[in-house]
Design a protein around this motif. Structure first.
Motif, PDB file in Angstrom:
ATOM      1  N   ARG A  33     131.038  57.269  14.056  1.00 40.76           N
ATOM      2  CA  ARG A  33     131.281  58.243  15.127  1.00 40.76           C
ATOM      3  C   ARG A  33     130.096  58.461  16.065  1.00 40.76           C
ATOM      4  N   SER A  34     129.231  57.470  16.188  1.00 41.65           N
ATOM      5  CA  SER A  34     128.169  57.565  17.179  1.00 41.65           C
ATOM      6  C   SER A  34     128.641  56.951  18.490  1.00 41.65           C
ATOM      7  N   PRO A  35     128.433  57.630  19.627  1.00 40.64           N
ATOM      8  CA  PRO A  35     128.690  56.981  20.916  1.00 40.64           C
ATOM      9  C   PRO A  35     127.824  55.725  21.043  1.00 40.64           C
ATOM     10  N   VAL A  36     128.305  54.758  21.808  1.00 42.18           N
ATOM     11  CA  VAL A  36     127.610  53.471  21.903  1.00 42.18           C
ATOM     12  C   VAL A  36     127.415  53.081  23.364  1.00 42.18           C
ATOM     13  N   ILE A  37     126.201  52.596  23.652  1.00 41.65           N
ATOM     14  CA  ILE A  37     125.888  51.911  24.907  1.00 41.65           C
ATOM     15  C   ILE A  37     125.602  50.463  24.544  1.00 41.65           C
ATOM     16  N   SER A  57     130.255  38.390  23.362  1.00 39.56           N
ATOM     17  CA  SER A  57     131.339  38.960  22.556  1.00 39.56           C
ATOM     18  C   SER A  57     131.394  40.476  22.611  1.00 39.56           C
ATOM     19  N   LEU A  58     130.348  41.101  23.105  1.00 36.11           N
ATOM     20  CA  LEU A  58     130.247  42.555  23.035  1.00 36.11           C
ATOM     21  C   LEU A  58     131.340  43.263  23.830  1.00 36.11           C
ATOM     22  N   VAL A  59     131.786  42.663  24.902  1.00 32.99           N
ATOM     23  CA  VAL A  59     132.851  43.277  25.712  1.00 32.99           C
ATOM     24  C   VAL A  59     134.131  43.383  24.900  1.00 32.99           C
ATOM     25  N   GLU A  60     134.486  42.321  24.204  1.00 38.97           N
ATOM     26  CA  GLU A  60     135.710  42.313  23.405  1.00 38.97           C
ATOM     27  C   GLU A  60     135.590  43.225  22.194  1.00 38.97           C
ATOM     28  N   VAL A  61     134.423  43.226  21.570  1.00 38.84           N
ATOM     29  CA  VAL A  61     134.218  44.058  20.391  1.00 38.84           C
ATOM     30  C   VAL A  61     134.241  45.538  20.754  1.00 38.84           C
ATOM     31  N   ALA A  62     133.590  45.910  21.849  1.00 42.04           N
ATOM     32  CA  ALA A  62     133.484  47.322  22.239  1.00 42.04           C
ATOM     33  C   ALA A  62     134.776  47.864  22.841  1.00 42.04           C
ATOM     34  N   GLY A  63     135.564  47.008  23.478  1.00 46.24           N
ATOM     35  CA  GLY A  63     136.788  47.472  24.128  1.00 46.24           C
ATOM     36  C   GLY A  63     136.479  48.540  25.165  1.00 46.24           C
ATOM     37  N   ASP A  64     137.291  49.617  25.171  1.00 49.43           N
ATOM     38  CA  ASP A  64     137.071  50.705  26.119  1.00 49.43           C
ATOM     39  C   ASP A  64     136.371  51.880  25.441  1.00 49.43           C
ATOM     40  N   ALA A  65     135.686  51.609  24.322  1.00 47.68           N
ATOM     41  CA  ALA A  65     135.121  52.692  23.518  1.00 47.68           C
ATOM     42  C   ALA A  65     133.607  52.814  23.638  1.00 47.68           C
ATOM     43  N   ALA A  66     133.008  52.111  24.603  1.00 46.39           N
ATOM     44  CA  ALA A  66     131.551  52.180  24.788  1.00 46.39           C
ATOM     45  C   ALA A  66     131.229  52.191  26.277  1.00 46.39           C
ATOM     46  N   LEU A  67     130.026  52.637  26.606  1.00 44.72           N
ATOM     47  CA  LEU A  67     129.515  52.462  27.969  1.00 44.72           C
ATOM     48  C   LEU A  67     128.907  51.065  28.043  1.00 44.72           C
TER      49      LEU A  67
END
Length: 209
Positions: free
Chosen positions: A147-151, A157-167
């Motif tokens: 539950r930590s926000p992520v930048i 691969s980071l775009v696919e892994v993060a989806g819409d859940a990170a900045l």
């Protein structure tokens, strides 16, 4: 039909997932002198692809009063990043009363047991992972699961892994990383939103998914 895409999965032992926020806060305070929500966290090896130098520059330029904790061991070609960490921890000063003291806003931590690292993730304002390249990016999902926000970066691969859940930031642009830190720094509602989205995103990569 002969090709199957299999993702890595992310999980933690049950004793870590069941740890309360209060327990994590006490551990982080007693072990590292850090308060809940009062620091940003990067964890991983210090090496060129992790982009630690630009992260430090962006952190300083952001003007945040929070701290930056860098957790992990040494990878390769780390000398420049270590020098930058040293410069910013030994040359920066703060005034406390009548005393002038080193400003320890940037803290480097060595390899940590998993239970300490998990507590650091859980209690951070956000995890910042601005890599230039990753084969997958497990720290992004691990942070979301806790539950930590992520930048993180808008590359590989980071775009696919993060989806819409990170900045997402442009990792080669200090201004982009700095702007994301400033957003997180000033917007509690955004932090809550990213925290909620992150758990949903991380669960897509659970062992049973």
């Amino acid at each position: 039909e002969k090709i199957v895409n299999t993702y890595q999965s992310v999980t933690f032992p049950s004793e870590i997932l069941s740890q309360s926020n209060e327990e994590a806060a006490r551990l982080v305070k007693h072990s590292f002198g850090l308060d809940v929500g009062d620091y940003y966290l990067f964890y991983g090896a210090i090496e060129p692809k992790k982009n630690v130098g630009r992260l430090i520059d962006a952190f300083i330029a952001s003007g945040t009063t929070r701290k930056l904790a860098l957790a992990g061991g040494l990878g390769w070609e780390y000398e420049g990043d270590l020098e930058k960490i040293k410069d910013n921890t030994t040359h920066a000063l703060k005034v406390e009363g009548r005393r002038i003291m080193p400003d320890e806003r940037i803290r480097r931590l060595q390899h940590l047991p998993l239970f300490q690292l998990a507590a650091l993730i859980r209690c951070s304002r956000a995890v910042i992972f601005p890599s230039l390249y990753e084969g997958f990016g497990l720290p992004v999902l691990e942070s979301m699961l806790l539950r930590s926000p992520v930048i993180t970066s808008n590359v590989s691969s980071l775009v696919e892994v993060a989806g819409d859940a990170a900045l997402l930031v442009e990792p080669t642009e200090i201004q982009s990383i700095m702007a994301a830190i400033q957003k997180i720094d000033s917007d509690d509602a955004l932090c809550s939103e990213l925290s909620a989205r992150g758990v949903t995103q991380a669960n897509k990569f659970s062992p049973g998914a």
